[in-house]
Write a protein that holds these residues in place. Structure first.
Motif, PDB file in Angstrom:
ATOM      1  N   ILE A  96      -2.047   2.224  -9.839  1.00 34.39           N
ATOM      2  CA  ILE A  96      -2.797   3.571 -10.307  1.00 34.39           C
ATOM      3  C   ILE A  96      -2.537   4.232  -8.748  1.00 34.39           C
ATOM      4  CG2 ILE A  96      -4.752   4.856 -10.156  1.00 34.39           C
ATOM      5  CD1 ILE A  96      -5.941   2.389 -11.733  1.00 34.39           C
ATOM      6  N   LEU A  97      -2.477   3.876  -7.570  1.00 27.90           N
ATOM      7  CA  LEU A  97      -2.597   4.520  -6.296  1.00 27.90           C
ATOM      8  C   LEU A  97      -1.372   4.773  -6.054  1.00 27.90           C
ATOM      9  CD1 LEU A  97      -5.640   3.504  -4.614  1.00 27.90           C
ATOM     10  CD2 LEU A  97      -5.492   5.477  -5.810  1.00 27.90           C
ATOM     11  N   HIS A 138     -13.343  -0.852 -12.879  1.00 28.43           N
ATOM     12  CA  HIS A 138     -12.055  -0.917 -12.240  1.00 28.43           C
ATOM     13  C   HIS A 138     -11.742   0.339 -11.440  1.00 28.43           C
ATOM     14  CE1 HIS A 138     -10.807  -5.093 -13.533  1.00 28.43           C
ATOM     15  NE2 HIS A 138     -11.458  -4.772 -14.432  1.00 28.43           N
ATOM     16  N   ILE A 139     -11.887   1.357 -12.265  1.00 29.34           N
ATOM     17  CA  ILE A 139     -11.445   2.534 -11.485  1.00 29.34           C
ATOM     18  C   ILE A 139     -12.384   2.903 -10.185  1.00 29.34           C
ATOM     19  CG2 ILE A 139     -11.076   5.090 -11.762  1.00 29.34           C
ATOM     20  CD1 ILE A 139      -9.309   3.107 -13.281  1.00 29.34           C
ATOM     21  N   GLU A 140     -13.715   2.515 -10.374  1.00 33.10           N
ATOM     22  CA  GLU A 140     -14.631   2.650  -9.287  1.00 33.10           C
ATOM     23  C   GLU A 140     -14.309   1.970  -7.995  1.00 33.10           C
ATOM     24  OE1 GLU A 140     -18.435   1.482 -11.006  1.00 33.10           O
ATOM     25  OE2 GLU A 140     -18.593   3.776 -11.911  1.00 33.10           O
ATOM     26  N   MET A 141     -13.668   0.463  -8.537  1.00 26.58           N
ATOM     27  CA  MET A 141     -13.101  -0.328  -7.534  1.00 26.58           C
ATOM     28  C   MET A 141     -11.947   0.234  -6.696  1.00 26.58           C
ATOM     29  SD  MET A 141     -13.152  -4.314  -6.826  1.00 26.58           S
ATOM     30  CE  MET A 141     -12.162  -4.851  -5.660  1.00 26.58           C
ATOM     31  N   THR A 142     -10.901   0.898  -7.724  1.00 21.99           N
ATOM     32  CA  THR A 142      -9.781   1.537  -6.996  1.00 21.99           C
ATOM     33  C   THR A 142     -10.083   2.577  -6.166  1.00 21.99           C
ATOM     34  OG1 THR A 142      -8.482   1.077  -9.170  1.00 21.99           O
ATOM     35  CG2 THR A 142      -7.750   2.970  -7.924  1.00 21.99           C
ATOM     36  N   GLY A 155      -5.318   6.184   7.646  1.00 18.79           N
ATOM     37  CA  GLY A 155      -5.254   7.700   7.487  1.00 18.79           C
ATOM     38  C   GLY A 155      -5.092   8.006   5.917  1.00 18.79           C
ATOM     39  N   LYS A 156      -5.389   9.287   5.640  1.00 22.48           N
ATOM     40  CA  LYS A 156      -5.355   9.983   4.475  1.00 22.48           C
ATOM     41  C   LYS A 156      -3.992   9.751   3.620  1.00 22.48           C
ATOM     42  CE  LYS A 156      -7.404  12.469   1.211  1.00 22.48           C
ATOM     43  NZ  LYS A 156      -7.578  11.817  -0.033  1.00 22.48           N
ATOM     44  N   THR A 157      -4.265   9.031   2.657  1.00 24.09           N
ATOM     45  CA  THR A 157      -2.706   8.348   1.928  1.00 24.09           C
ATOM     46  C   THR A 157      -3.194   8.624   0.299  1.00 24.09           C
ATOM     47  OG1 THR A 157      -2.343   6.767   3.531  1.00 24.09           O
ATOM     48  CG2 THR A 157      -1.103   6.738   1.622  1.00 24.09           C
ATOM     49  N   PHE A 158      -4.255   8.101  -0.251  1.00 29.05           N
ATOM     50  CA  PHE A 158      -4.621   8.262  -1.461  1.00 29.05           C
ATOM     51  C   PHE A 158      -5.339   9.091  -1.929  1.00 29.05           C
ATOM     52  CE2 PHE A 158      -3.073   3.791  -0.488  1.00 29.05           C
ATOM     53  CZ  PHE A 158      -1.772   3.840  -1.015  1.00 29.05           C
ATOM     54  N   PRO A 159      -5.362   9.626  -3.044  1.00 35.13           N
ATOM     55  CA  PRO A 159      -6.410  10.815  -3.750  1.00 35.13           C
ATOM     56  C   PRO A 159      -7.451   9.893  -4.276  1.00 35.13           C
ATOM     57  CG  PRO A 159      -4.685  10.454  -5.209  1.00 35.13           C
ATOM     58  CD  PRO A 159      -4.022   9.727  -3.993  1.00 35.13           C
ATOM     59  N   VAL A 218       3.184  -5.001  -6.455  1.00 34.84           N
ATOM     60  CA  VAL A 218       2.800  -6.200  -5.936  1.00 34.84           C
ATOM     61  C   VAL A 218       2.859  -5.977  -4.380  1.00 34.84           C
ATOM     62  CG1 VAL A 218       3.064  -7.586  -7.893  1.00 34.84           C
ATOM     63  CG2 VAL A 218       4.945  -7.673  -6.026  1.00 34.84           C
ATOM     64  N   GLU A 219       3.322  -5.429  -3.794  1.00 31.12           N
ATOM     65  CA  GLU A 219       3.546  -5.362  -2.466  1.00 31.12           C
ATOM     66  C   GLU A 219       2.287  -4.468  -1.975  1.00 31.12           C
ATOM     67  OE1 GLU A 219       7.383  -3.641  -1.311  1.00 31.12           O
ATOM     68  OE2 GLU A 219       8.334  -5.339  -1.789  1.00 31.12           O
ATOM     69  N   LEU A 220       1.934  -3.395  -2.383  1.00 30.13           N
ATOM     70  CA  LEU A 220       0.656  -2.698  -2.236  1.00 30.13           C
ATOM     71  C   LEU A 220      -0.473  -3.427  -2.746  1.00 30.13           C
ATOM     72  CD1 LEU A 220      -0.474  -0.063  -0.981  1.00 30.13           C
ATOM     73  CD2 LEU A 220      -0.262   1.080  -3.382  1.00 30.13           C
ATOM     74  N   GLY A 221      -0.615  -4.223  -3.823  1.00 28.71           N
ATOM     75  CA  GLY A 221      -1.616  -4.920  -4.141  1.00 28.71           C
ATOM     76  C   GLY A 221      -1.757  -5.990  -3.204  1.00 28.71           C
ATOM     77  N   TRP A 222      -0.908  -6.508  -2.417  1.00 28.76           N
ATOM     78  CA  TRP A 222      -1.230  -7.598  -1.477  1.00 28.76           C
ATOM     79  C   TRP A 222      -1.802  -6.943  -0.212  1.00 28.76           C
ATOM     80  CZ3 TRP A 222      -1.303 -12.605  -0.266  1.00 28.76           C
ATOM     81  CH2 TRP A 222      -1.461 -12.861   1.087  1.00 28.76           C
ATOM     82  N   ILE A 223      -1.388  -5.832   0.287  1.00 28.35           N
ATOM     83  CA  ILE A 223      -2.049  -5.081   1.334  1.00 28.35           C
ATOM     84  C   ILE A 223      -3.509  -4.823   0.989  1.00 28.35           C
ATOM     85  CG2 ILE A 223      -2.151  -2.882   2.579  1.00 28.35           C
ATOM     86  CD1 ILE A 223       1.111  -2.877   2.183  1.00 28.35           C
ATOM     87  N   PHE A 224      -3.609  -4.295  -0.327  1.00 27.50           N
ATOM     88  CA  PHE A 224      -5.061  -3.945  -0.627  1.00 27.50           C
ATOM     89  C   PHE A 224      -5.967  -5.383  -0.647  1.00 27.50           C
ATOM     90  CE2 PHE A 224      -3.964  -0.251  -3.530  1.00 27.50           C
ATOM     91  CZ  PHE A 224      -3.844   0.759  -2.120  1.00 27.50           C
TER      92      PHE A 224
END
Length: 189
Positions: A134-135, A151-155, A167-171, A87-93
């Motif tokens: 996922i990320l 949903h994956i396209e939006m991810t 900065g590059k963090t997620f693949p 939920v913390e990362l979800g909030w950032i997104f």
């Protein structure tokens, strides 16, 4: 080796459709990839629910996963609400992406039509939490049915936005389409 993430909402006991549409594939993948499978209970509260039934469903889904062959020595099994970083990362997104991105997801409109009395911010932000699910594990492969491809396209859109800003963090995440027919119900096929 690819990292795989997938999850199922604990909205009731698992059924043949869950098995053929997802879990059978998960069992195969757990021998070939680094797999994380989740019971995504926060997603379950975006539509009407009973708290006690939800708690029971989480336990039952975990047991069902194990009973059909998910092996804890070969794949991680998690409960989404037990990992606060989701939920913390979800909030950032949610905070870095425009609302229009969330409004365009087809399942948002479908859920509003199904439950017009239960329209909430969690339902709108569902894709941000799914992207975080996922990320956060830097997953690169997600087995889904065709209905989840948006949903994956939006991810990937969210991951690219984060990467541009911070900065590059997620693949990039690739979809592994689950093969087989969609089984809606054995009572009303």
């Amino acid at each position: 080796m690819s990292r795989v993430f997938s999850g199922i909402r604990p909205s009731g006991r698992l059924h043949l459709g869950n098995y053929l549409g997802a879990i059978k594939n998960w069992i195969t993948l757990q021998g070939k990839h680094d797999c994380i499978y989740a019971i995504v209970d926060y997603h379950a509260i975006t539509t009407p629910f009973n708290p006690e039934e939800l708690r029971q469903n989480v336990r039952e889904v975990a047991l069902d996963y194990l009973a059909v062959g998910l092996a804890p020595k070969r794949a991680a099994l998690i409960v989404q609400s037990h990992v606060p970083e989701h939920v913390e990362l979800g909030w950032i997104f949610q905070s870095i992406c425009p609302v229009s991105w969330f409004e365009r997801v087809p399942t948002y409109k479908d859920k509003i039509a199904q439950h017009p009395e239960y329209v909430n911010l969690g339902l709108l932000a569902y894709p941000a939490l799914m992207a975080a699910d996922i990320l956060i594990y830097k997953s690169t492969l997600v087995p889904v049915g065709e209905d989840q491809v948006p949903h994956i396209e939006m991810t990937n859109d969210i991951g690219r936005k984060f990467n541009r800003d911070f900065g590059k963090t997620f693949p990039e995440v690739k979809v592994s389409l689950t093969e087989g027919a969609r089984i809606m119900s054995l009572q009303d096929g």
